[in-house]
Write a protein that holds these residues in place. Sequence first.
Motif, short mmCIF file in Angstrom:
data_model
loop_
_atom_site.label_atom_id
_atom_site.label_comp_id
_atom_site.label_asym_id
_atom_site.label_seq_id
_atom_site.Cartn_x
_atom_site.Cartn_y
_atom_site.Cartn_z
N LEU A 102 2.49 21.58 -3.30
CA LEU A 102 2.40 22.26 -4.58
C LEU A 102 2.20 21.28 -5.73
O LEU A 102 1.86 21.69 -6.84
CB LEU A 102 3.66 23.10 -4.82
N GLU A 103 2.40 20.00 -5.44
CA GLU A 103 2.14 18.95 -6.41
C GLU A 103 1.54 17.76 -5.68
O GLU A 103 2.05 17.35 -4.64
CB GLU A 103 3.43 18.53 -7.13
N VAL A 104 0.45 17.20 -6.22
CA VAL A 104 -0.20 16.05 -5.59
C VAL A 104 -0.55 15.02 -6.65
O VAL A 104 -0.79 15.36 -7.81
CB VAL A 104 -1.48 16.45 -4.82
N THR A 105 -0.58 13.76 -6.23
CA THR A 105 -1.05 12.66 -7.06
C THR A 105 -2.29 12.08 -6.40
O THR A 105 -2.22 11.65 -5.24
CB THR A 105 0.03 11.58 -7.21
N LEU A 106 -3.39 12.08 -7.09
CA LEU A 106 -4.64 11.60 -6.51
C LEU A 106 -4.53 10.11 -6.20
O LEU A 106 -3.91 9.34 -6.93
CB LEU A 106 -5.81 11.86 -7.46
N ASN A 107 -5.15 9.72 -5.07
CA ASN A 107 -4.99 8.38 -4.53
C ASN A 107 -6.26 7.55 -4.76
O ASN A 107 -7.30 7.81 -4.15
CB ASN A 107 -4.67 8.47 -3.03
N ALA A 108 -6.17 6.55 -5.62
CA ALA A 108 -7.33 5.71 -5.93
C ALA A 108 -7.68 4.78 -4.78
O ALA A 108 -8.83 4.32 -4.67
CB ALA A 108 -7.06 4.89 -7.19
N ASP A 109 -6.72 4.48 -3.90
CA ASP A 109 -6.97 3.56 -2.79
C ASP A 109 -7.61 4.25 -1.59
O ASP A 109 -8.15 3.58 -0.71
CB ASP A 109 -5.66 2.89 -2.36
#
Length: 416
Positions: A53-60
Motif C-alpha cells: 500500500l506504500e512503495v518507495t521507487l528504487n533508483a538502483d
Amino acid sequence: MRKMNCFMNGEKTLALYRLCWIVLLGIGLQGCGYEIEDIEEIEERMELQSSALEVTLNADQLTADIITFNWTEARSVSGESMVSYRTKLDVLGNNFGVATTIMSHEDEGVLTKSFSSEQLQNWANEKWGLPVNKPFTLQFRVIAEYEGGQAFHAPEVRTVTVNVQPIRTVVFDADKIFLTGSAINGSAKVELQRTVENENQYAVLLDLQAGSLEIPVEYEGATNFLCPKNSDGGLHDGTAVEVNMREQPIGWEIPQAGQYRLVVNMQKATCTIYSPATALQPKVVTWNADGGISRTTEVNELWMHGAINGWAAPIKMDCSVSLADPQVLIYQGGRTGKAKFIVYGENDNNKNLAYAFSCPLTGSGDKQELTLTIGKVSELSGGMSSAQRNSYYTIPAGANFLVFDLRNMTLLAEKR
C-alpha cells in the motif's frame, strides 16, 4: 316531513352501500394485485489486491517491478458471454481521464499487472506532470467486462490506491547550456543540444584543445555555471561526475587536444566527458550474407521486417543517432505490429539472413514472440542465428517512439 326523512335516510343508506363496495374493492385489489419482485442480487466474485500500500521507487533497480496488482476471476455467467479484463492506472484526483490514464486490455488468463520504478517515475514526471520529489497516490482499477451473448451482464469493478515516494532527483533548469574557456578555440561559445531521447540531457561532440573548459547555463536571463560538486576540475575521463550550480565557474582541465564528447544530465545532475581515449564507438556486428559471405555492419540505421511489412521490402526506420551515445538509436514513427529490427535493408535474400535485434530467446534457446509495454524498458537481444532471426517484438498500438540502447541492449517503447 316523513317523506323528507325517508328521502334522507335513503341517501344515507346509498352512501353506506357505496362505501362498503369501495372497501370490498380495495380488499380485493390487495388480495389479487401484482406483486413487486426484487431484482436478483448479483454475487460479484472479483477481488483486487496490491503487493503493497506504500512503495518507495528504487533508483538502483529501475527496471525491476516495484508494485504488483493481483485480482481473482470475476463471476462466471451462463450463455455465450465471455469475460475480459481492462486495467487502468492513474494518479488519485485525475478520475482516470483519457489524457492521463495508463490503460491496457489484458490477455486471456492474465490476472496480474506489474510496474517498475522507471515506469512510475517517468509517468510522474512526463505524463502526469507531478512536482519533482513530491509523494503521490496511485489508483489502479480492474474492470471485468462481459462480451458476446444476448443478455446484458453488469461489469465488476475494483479499485485500490497506493502511496508512492518518488526517486529523489536534483533538477537544474536551463534555457541554454554552453561551453566556454581556453579549451575552445579563440573566444568561441559552443551550445550543447538537447538529446532526442531525453529532454533533460544535453550533449555535444567537438574538437577541443588543451586548456580549461567551463559550462555556463542561461536560465531566465541569469547565467550560472555547472561545476564539479567536489570542486575537482580534473578530467575523470568517461566517468559521470556530480555537479552543482554556482555563480563563479570551476573549469575542467582538458589535458590534450582531440575530439571530445560531453554529456550533461540535468535530472541526475551529472556531467560526463569522453576524451579520444574513451571515445564511444558505434555498434558493429558481423553476419553471414547469402552464400555464406561474411559482412560487417556499423549500426547507425535499422529496418523493420516481419508481419509489420508482410515480410516484403524492409521498412527503413530513419533512426536518429543520439548525441550522447552513438549506440543509442531513436525511431520516431507510428508503425506498429510484429517486427524484428535488421541491419540491412535491400530487398533481396540477405534481408532474411541479416543480423537481427528482437526479443530474447527462450531459456532453452528457442525463438519466441513478445509484446513491448509502453513506458517499460524491455530486454533486447541480437544475433544471426535462425532462432534470433525468427523472434519478434510486437510494437503496441499508440507507441510512436522507440529507443534502442545497443550498448546496454534494451528497448523502450513510448507514446509521445
